[in-house]
Design a protein around this motif. Structure first.
Motif: not given
Lengths: 493, 351
Positions: A25-29, A31-35, A49-56
């Motif tokens: 969960p800590r590696c995936l954003l 929600d709009e406010e996080d994106l 605005l992207p659909a998702a941000v991944c932080l691998p």
């Protein structure tokens, strides 16, 4: 600017679910406010605005994210620190931002072999700091080096103020480990001086995240020169300053740095940093020499002689390291200093043959009148890379459009003068239209085929760096009126 | 010879599916894999197109002899800093296509580091321009640099633009009597210090090092490093550059590109060491597998540099590529040469 390619339609629910299955969960954003913080890079005029941000955090996770995106046909935009100035890391609204920020470890420094193995999220300056105890450093020094990452440097083939002597990123990378959109791992280059087969390093470096995602970088480290000294010269004519640069090169000198600023630029920075610039001068030149103390003394004497002969109105040689840094402070702070005197500025990045400098600056002066906007110029004079800073106010309707058209005209003139639309910032989304001016249709088609050899589905950073032929046809039509648009307030795609 | 003629010949070959073998001076016919296809002599497309000493670039047609370029540059006190070998009548097109660099590579960089632009004739006979005449250009993929060392398998480099540099103000060469392991150790130690070392060559218990730079820098480095002074140094380095030194004799010569600090390999001792330890030459009748594996273990690769054609064709001149990389090479070959007519087999049998 470029419209986003609308061929992608992402079911964001399915995407989030699939990504959740491969990332903690800590590696995936999602929600709009996080994106929101990821919606642009250093070129803030372009946002999505992207659909998702991944932080691998691991290479396996990077590979899993790429495989998910490959399966779902979702665009992927790799991102380092997001300091880029051409919108190369601007998200795709139907896609994933793949942030390599957590790949921030220096894996190894081999002082004997003079190399460092780092993850792509390591900051440029952090490498030099880690290498300093061994008397070594990483030579390419883009002005954003305290923040920008090596992965981003590789993507953009970043330069810096010392690249005339020490080369660009492409000259200082030994090896890359990268993953294709298919999830295949490529080992490119090695710690040996060359590798069998085609020079894939050359292709990947500067490819703006279009070909593969880099997960590890091996860098060349350079012995730190014992001493550096800088000569500051001022000129009452910008043409003379340009000739002085040519005269230095003609004298057989390759300075460690050779930078020029025009009067509006020095006027902007002097109150900001008190570097001691001659504010009456039309141009100032900074020429740095580095090496052993004996070598520097010899070179500085020769540079002085050339500059005096070239008609410099004033010359100062830094007498201490503090003074050297002060002379540079103004040049390095040029962007923020200009940022203080204007609500917004737009930084261009064309390169021109140096001998055409006076011509270019004259044309820019004409464009200032034409577009009703001011422009300050800083110039990597040694290698012909010009950074005009166009000042505008985004809050004024129409000003951004005028700034954009002003910039486009500078870039097209760069090509006409025998140069390039970008020396070190990359094409990104920003200069995608001008690519149509620099390259012919068959050349662009070749670029597209190269892209397809790595990424057949076209999922890595779509819509960046290489324009579609359709876009070029539109760009050509748009320019029927000599660069001036009929409806400047209309959105253009 | 005109550019259009070159392109027309390629188009014709593409239509008839005729393989072409580009040839400039023919100085490197010994290098690489199979020589296949109809000889396409491009030596007639020659001449310096543009040379701007203060902009540090030269543009020349592919058939221009390197000697002509060297002479033009020398007149302005400049040089091709990667010191490509001539091996006789080399042309600038062949120089970039083969990607071979000489002694100064350890300080200045390789051919690819100096490529600024190319005019390429691709497999469809189209004339394409990549890069240009400016030092910095990041618009589009760096195709011109990528073509360096591709051995003509991707297209005809009809015209090339190279970055040039001023000749050093001063040079001096020093000799040290030392065994190979110590020589490699010394070279790496020096490499980590700001010394102006521009070339190195170890052979038969003797390490020779060239210093290049400002007068004062060369003098100061000499002081720090010690060693004996080598007279007639230019002739010596010329011998190394052109491989006329006895170390390069012999029927089978391997070139090993290794991390500079790699220990001596478990093979018959290298005959010669260059580039601060990163390029080593080996004459051995050990089988190719053994040599390649030793080089790979050490983090580099081995090229069967000079050998009878039969041996090069059997073993391949170049180390085999990992499957993922080979597949990528094949896709890239198709991008530029979809019909597979350019120098087939010269780099790899599969390309």
């Amino acid at each position: 600017m470029a419209a986003q390619d609308m061929t992608f339609h992402t079911d964001k629910g399915i995407l989030a679910a699939r990504l959740k299955a491969v990332l903690p969960p800590r590696c995936l954003l999602v929600d709009e406010e996080d994106l929101r913080p990821y919606e642009c890079d250093g070129l803030t005029a372009y946002r999505a605005l992207p659909a998702a941000v991944c932080l691998p955090e691991t290479e396996e996770q990077v590979r899993d994210v790429l495989r998910v995106c490959r399966r779902l046909q979702v665009p992927v935009v790799a991102r380092g620190a997001g300091t880029g100035l051409s919108g190369g890391a601007m998200p795709h609204s139907e896609g994933v931002v793949l942030s390599l920020a957590r790949f921030n470890r220096i894996l190894r420094i081999d002082a004997n072999a003079r190399l460092a193995v780092v993850q792509p999220g390591v900051r440029n300056l952090a490498v030099s700091e880690a290498a300093a105890p061994y008397g070594l450093y990483y030579a390419p020094d883009p002005s954003s080096q305290i923040a920008c990452t090596l992965g981003g440097n590789v993507a953009e083939n970043s330069g810096g103020v010392h690249c005339l002597k020490y080369g660009l990123t492409v000259h200082n990378i030994l090896r890359l480990r990268a993953i294709t959109i298919e999830g295949e791992i490529l080992e490119i280059g090695s710690e040996a001086p060359d590798s069998p087969g085609y020079d894939l390093l050359a292709l990947l470096i500067g490819s703006e995240g279009m070909l593969a995602v880099v997960t590890e970088v091996t860098l060349k480290l350079t012995p730190k020169p014992e001493l550096a000294q800088v000569v500051m010269a001022s000129f009452d004519d910008i043409g003379k300053a340009g000739e002085a640069v040519a005269a230095i090169i003609a004298a057989g000198i390759i300075p460690a740095g050779l930078e020029m600023m025009d009067k509006p630029a020095t006027a902007a920075v002097e109150p900001f940093v008190q570097a001691g610039y001659d504010l009456e001068a039309e141009a100032i030149l900074l020429c740095e020499s580095d090496g052993t103390p004996e070598e520097v003394a010899e070179e500085i004497a020769r540079v002085r002689a050339v500059l005096e002969k070239s008609g410099a109105r004033d010359l100062k040689v830094s007498g201490s390291e503090a003074e050297r840094l002060r002379f540079w402070a103004g040049r390095k702070a040029a962007f923020p200093a200009v940022g203080r005197i204007t609500p917004d500025y737009y930084c261009m990045d064309g390169t021109i043959p140096r001998r055409r400098l006076a011509e270019m600056l004259q044309a820019i002066a004409g464009m200032e009148r034409k577009y009703g906007l001011r422009c300050a110029n800083v110039f990597h004079a040694g290698d012909g890379n010009l950074h005009p800073l166009i000042m505008y106010n985004a809050a004024q309707p129409g000003e951004w459009e005028r700034a954009e058209a002003f910039g486009a005209e500078i870039l097209e003139l760069s090509v006409a003068l025998g140069g390039s639309i970008t020396g070190e910032h990359g094409v990104g989304v920003e200069k995608i239209g001008q690519m149509c001016v620099q390259y012919s249709t068959p050349e662009l088609e070749t670029f597209h085929r190269v892209k397809a050899a790595f990424d057949e589905a076209g999922l890595l950073n779509p819509g960046k760096a290489i324009p579609s032929l359709h876009r070029c046809a539109e760009y050509g039509r748009m320019h029927v009126h000599g660069g001036e648009l009929k409806f400047p307030d209309l959105e253009r795609f | 010879m005109q550019l259009d003629d070159l392109a027309a010949r390629v188009r014709e070959a593409a239509e008839t599916g005729t393989a072409l073998r580009f040839r400039g001076g023919g100085s490197k016919d010994f290098y690489g894999g199979l020589l296949a296809g109809e000889v396409f002599d491009v030596s007639g497309y020659r001449g310096i197109v543009a040379y701007e000493p203060t902009e540090l670039f030269i543009t020349a047609r592919c058939g221009t002899p390197l000697a002509e370029i060297d002479a033009a540059l020398a007149e302005k006190g400049q040089m091709l800093a990667f010191e490509p070998p001539h091996f006789g009548p080399a042309t600038v097109g062949g120089c970039v296509a083969a990607g071979l660099s000489g002694p100064r590579r350890q300080q200045a960089g390789a051919v690819r580091d100096f490529v600024l632009g190319v005019k390429l004739i691709d497999g469809a006979g189209q004339v394409l321009d990549f890069g240009g005449q400016v030092m910095k250009n990041v618009a589009g993929y760096d195709v011109s640099r990528f073509l360096a060392g591709s051995l003509g398998t991707l297209g005809l480099l009809a015209e090339v633009t190279l970055k040039v540099l001023p000749r050093p103000m001063a040079e001096a060469s020093l000799i040290f009597e030392t065994a190979q392991p110590q020589a490699i150790e010394m070279l790496n130690r020096w490499g980590g210090r700001p010394l102006p070392i521009s070339a190195s060559f170890w052979h038969d218990g003797r390490l020779t090092v060239r210093l290049s730079g400002a007068q004062a820098a060369v003098a100061a480095a000499r002081e720090k490093m010690g060693g004996e002074w080598l007279l007639a140094a230019d002739a010596f380095w010329q011998q190394i550059r052109e491989q006329r030194h006895e170390a390069f004799a012999g029927e089978v010569l391997w070139r090993l590109a290794l991390p500079s600090a790699a220990a001596c390999l478990d093979l018959p001792t290298a005959l010669a060491v260059e580039w601060g330890g990163a390029q080593r030459w080996l004459a051995t009748d050990a089988d190719a597998e053994t040599v390649r594996e030793a080089a790979r273990q050490a983090g580099g690769h081995a090229v069967l540099f000079r050998a009878p054609e039969s041996l090069r064709c059997r073993e391949g001149a170049f180390a085999p590529l990992a499957p993922a990389l080979l597949a990528l090479h094949q896709r890239l070959k198709k991008v530029f040469d979809p019909k597979g007519i350019f120098n087939p087999g010269r780099l790899y049998a599969e390309l």
